[in-house]
Design an enzyme around this catalytic site. Sequence first.
Site, PDB file in Angstrom:
ATOM      1  N   VAL A  61       0.813  -1.229   0.000  1.00  0.00           N
ATOM      2  CA  VAL A  61       0.000   0.000   0.000  1.00  0.00           C
ATOM      3  C   VAL A  61       0.841   1.270   0.000  1.00  0.00           C
ATOM      4  CG1 VAL A  61      -2.044  -1.035   1.086  1.00  0.00           C
ATOM      5  CG2 VAL A  61      -0.276   0.019   2.527  1.00  0.00           C
ATOM      6  N   TYR A 154       4.016   5.876  15.015  1.00  0.00           N
ATOM      7  CA  TYR A 154       2.701   5.216  14.859  1.00  0.00           C
ATOM      8  C   TYR A 154       1.567   6.168  15.279  1.00  0.00           C
ATOM      9  CZ  TYR A 154      -0.631   1.265  15.501  1.00  0.00           C
ATOM     10  OH  TYR A 154      -1.697   0.394  15.443  1.00  0.00           O
TER      11      TYR A 154
HETATM   12  P1  NAP Z   1      -1.161  -7.871  11.835  1.00  0.00           P
HETATM   13  O1  NAP Z   1      -1.790  -9.078  12.437  1.00  0.00           O
HETATM   14  O2  NAP Z   1       0.301  -7.646  12.011  1.00  0.00           O
HETATM   15  O3  NAP Z   1      -1.546  -7.838  10.271  1.00  0.00           O
HETATM   16  C1  NAP Z   1      -1.079  -6.784   9.493  1.00  0.00           C
HETATM   17  C2  NAP Z   1      -1.688  -6.872   8.129  1.00  0.00           C
HETATM   18  O4  NAP Z   1      -1.256  -5.747   7.356  1.00  0.00           O
HETATM   19  C3  NAP Z   1      -1.262  -8.106   7.372  1.00  0.00           C
HETATM   20  O5  NAP Z   1      -2.340  -8.551   6.590  1.00  0.00           O
HETATM   21  C4  NAP Z   1      -0.133  -7.586   6.480  1.00  0.00           C
HETATM   22  O6  NAP Z   1       0.057  -8.336   5.278  1.00  0.00           O
HETATM   23  C5  NAP Z   1      -0.672  -6.218   6.149  1.00  0.00           C
HETATM   24  N1  NAP Z   1       0.369  -5.289   5.714  1.00  0.00           N
HETATM   25  C6  NAP Z   1       1.476  -4.891   6.385  1.00  0.00           C
HETATM   26  N2  NAP Z   1       2.199  -4.044   5.625  1.00  0.00           N
HETATM   27  C7  NAP Z   1       1.531  -3.913   4.450  1.00  0.00           C
HETATM   28  C8  NAP Z   1       1.775  -3.191   3.261  1.00  0.00           C
HETATM   29  N3  NAP Z   1       2.864  -2.419   3.129  1.00  0.00           N
HETATM   30  N4  NAP Z   1       0.880  -3.305   2.242  1.00  0.00           N
HETATM   31  C9  NAP Z   1      -0.209  -4.083   2.352  1.00  0.00           C
HETATM   32  N5  NAP Z   1      -0.501  -4.797   3.466  1.00  0.00           N
HETATM   33  C10 NAP Z   1       0.380  -4.708   4.498  1.00  0.00           C
HETATM   34  O7  NAP Z   1      -1.840  -6.543  12.394  1.00  0.00           O
HETATM   35  P2  NAP Z   1      -3.261  -6.296  13.084  1.00  0.00           P
HETATM   36  O8  NAP Z   1      -3.045  -6.299  14.553  1.00  0.00           O
HETATM   37  O9  NAP Z   1      -4.299  -7.128  12.485  1.00  0.00           O
HETATM   38  O10 NAP Z   1      -3.458  -4.768  12.671  1.00  0.00           O
HETATM   39  C11 NAP Z   1      -4.356  -4.366  11.651  1.00  0.00           C
HETATM   40  C12 NAP Z   1      -4.559  -2.866  11.781  1.00  0.00           C
HETATM   41  O11 NAP Z   1      -5.087  -2.587  13.070  1.00  0.00           O
HETATM   42  C13 NAP Z   1      -3.262  -2.066  11.658  1.00  0.00           C
HETATM   43  O12 NAP Z   1      -3.516  -0.870  10.952  1.00  0.00           O
HETATM   44  C14 NAP Z   1      -2.936  -1.744  13.094  1.00  0.00           C
HETATM   45  O13 NAP Z   1      -2.182  -0.576  13.191  1.00  0.00           O
HETATM   46  C15 NAP Z   1      -4.322  -1.596  13.683  1.00  0.00           C
HETATM   47  N6  NAP Z   1      -4.376  -1.778  15.128  1.00  0.00           N
HETATM   48  C16 NAP Z   1      -4.055  -2.965  15.713  1.00  0.00           C
HETATM   49  C17 NAP Z   1      -4.154  -3.090  17.090  1.00  0.00           C
HETATM   50  C18 NAP Z   1      -3.818  -4.371  17.805  1.00  0.00           C
HETATM   51  O14 NAP Z   1      -3.810  -4.356  19.056  1.00  0.00           O
HETATM   52  N7  NAP Z   1      -3.582  -5.471  17.130  1.00  0.00           N
HETATM   53  C19 NAP Z   1      -4.551  -1.999  17.869  1.00  0.00           C
HETATM   54  C20 NAP Z   1      -4.870  -0.809  17.238  1.00  0.00           C
HETATM   55  C21 NAP Z   1      -4.794  -0.706  15.873  1.00  0.00           C
HETATM   56  P3  NAP Z   1       1.065  -9.613   5.213  1.00  0.00           P
HETATM   57  O15 NAP Z   1       0.325 -10.754   5.858  1.00  0.00           O
HETATM   58  O16 NAP Z   1       1.312  -9.815   3.766  1.00  0.00           O
HETATM   59  O17 NAP Z   1       2.287  -9.232   5.981  1.00  0.00           O
END
Ligand code: NAP
Length: 243
Positions: A61, A154
């Site tokens: 992205v 972040y």
């Molecule tokens: P995650 O399990 O680490 O998954 C991250 C996802 O983003 C994966 O599908 C990854 O794809 C994709 N991704 C990473 N870099 C990318 C890029 N350059 N282009 C396209 N896709 C990319 O993270 P998550 O916890 O589900 O987080 C999802 C969202 O929620 C994020 O925006 C994060 O900041 C937000 N968030 C998470 C939490 C939490 O506690 N987990 C809290 C607040 C906000 P690949 O599988 O190909 O690597």
Amino acid sequence: MKYALVTGGSRGIGREIAKTIAKDHGYHVLVNYARNAAAADETVAMIEAEGGSAEALQFNVEIKTEVEKVLGDWQERNPDKVIEIIVNNAGITKDGLFALMEEEAWDSVVDISLKGFYNVTHHLIHKLQRNRWGRIVNVVSLSGTKGNAGQVNYSAAKGGMIAATKALGQEVAKRKITVNAVAPGFINTDMTKDLPADQLVKFVPANRFGEPQEVADLVSFLVSEKAGYITGEIININGGLYS
Ligand code: NAP
């Protein structure tokens, strides 16, 4: 058949959002991922196993040319289709004290979340405006609303997305396009698996981390017809941690 795109749909919160949009709304879901093709294929298989329809789409992205090439090629193969739900979920963390933060840690975190929002949404918004109906949901964070020490990069990325959500919501509301954000606290995914959960839950009034499905259910409501009068909003989902 209607079309939705979930960036970072291969794992974690994005996977549950992709599955839930397919299940609750019957959309064909474009499951974007960056590197993990096997996980993206697994998300697609999970959707299909429940009678839904999906496909995996690889692009980074943060790279505008790549986003435009892959989404442009998809549109050429599907000329009469409109991607009318966009969930900007892809995101990473590279934590550390600001004084010690390398430029790469700043750029990559800001570029994937904030520039990624621009790259994807800007490419699709013209067709969405002509469609006169759409839903955009940005996955931000408590760090973007409150600010979090050790996450200046972040917090800035997610704070930027929050401001963009409010501004774009005003620009496109007349076209029946809503733009909202969800701001999770601690959610059980790969992103949080190495955090000291036993210590951190003490700060969470609900006394637990949230589950990706709980975030997905909120997103599912925001993309529904019922949520048509909600726009420019940032909705916290954090077990009472902060609001
Ligand atoms: P995650 O399990 O680490 O998954 C991250 C996802 O983003 C994966 O599908 C990854 O794809 C994709 N991704 C990473 N870099 C990318 C890029 N350059 N282009 C396209 N896709 C990319 O993270 P998550 O916890 O589900 O987080 C999802 C969202 O929620 C994020 O925006 C994060 O900041 C937000 N968030 C998470 C939490 C939490 O506690 N987990 C809290 C607040 C906000 P690949 O599988 O190909 O690597």
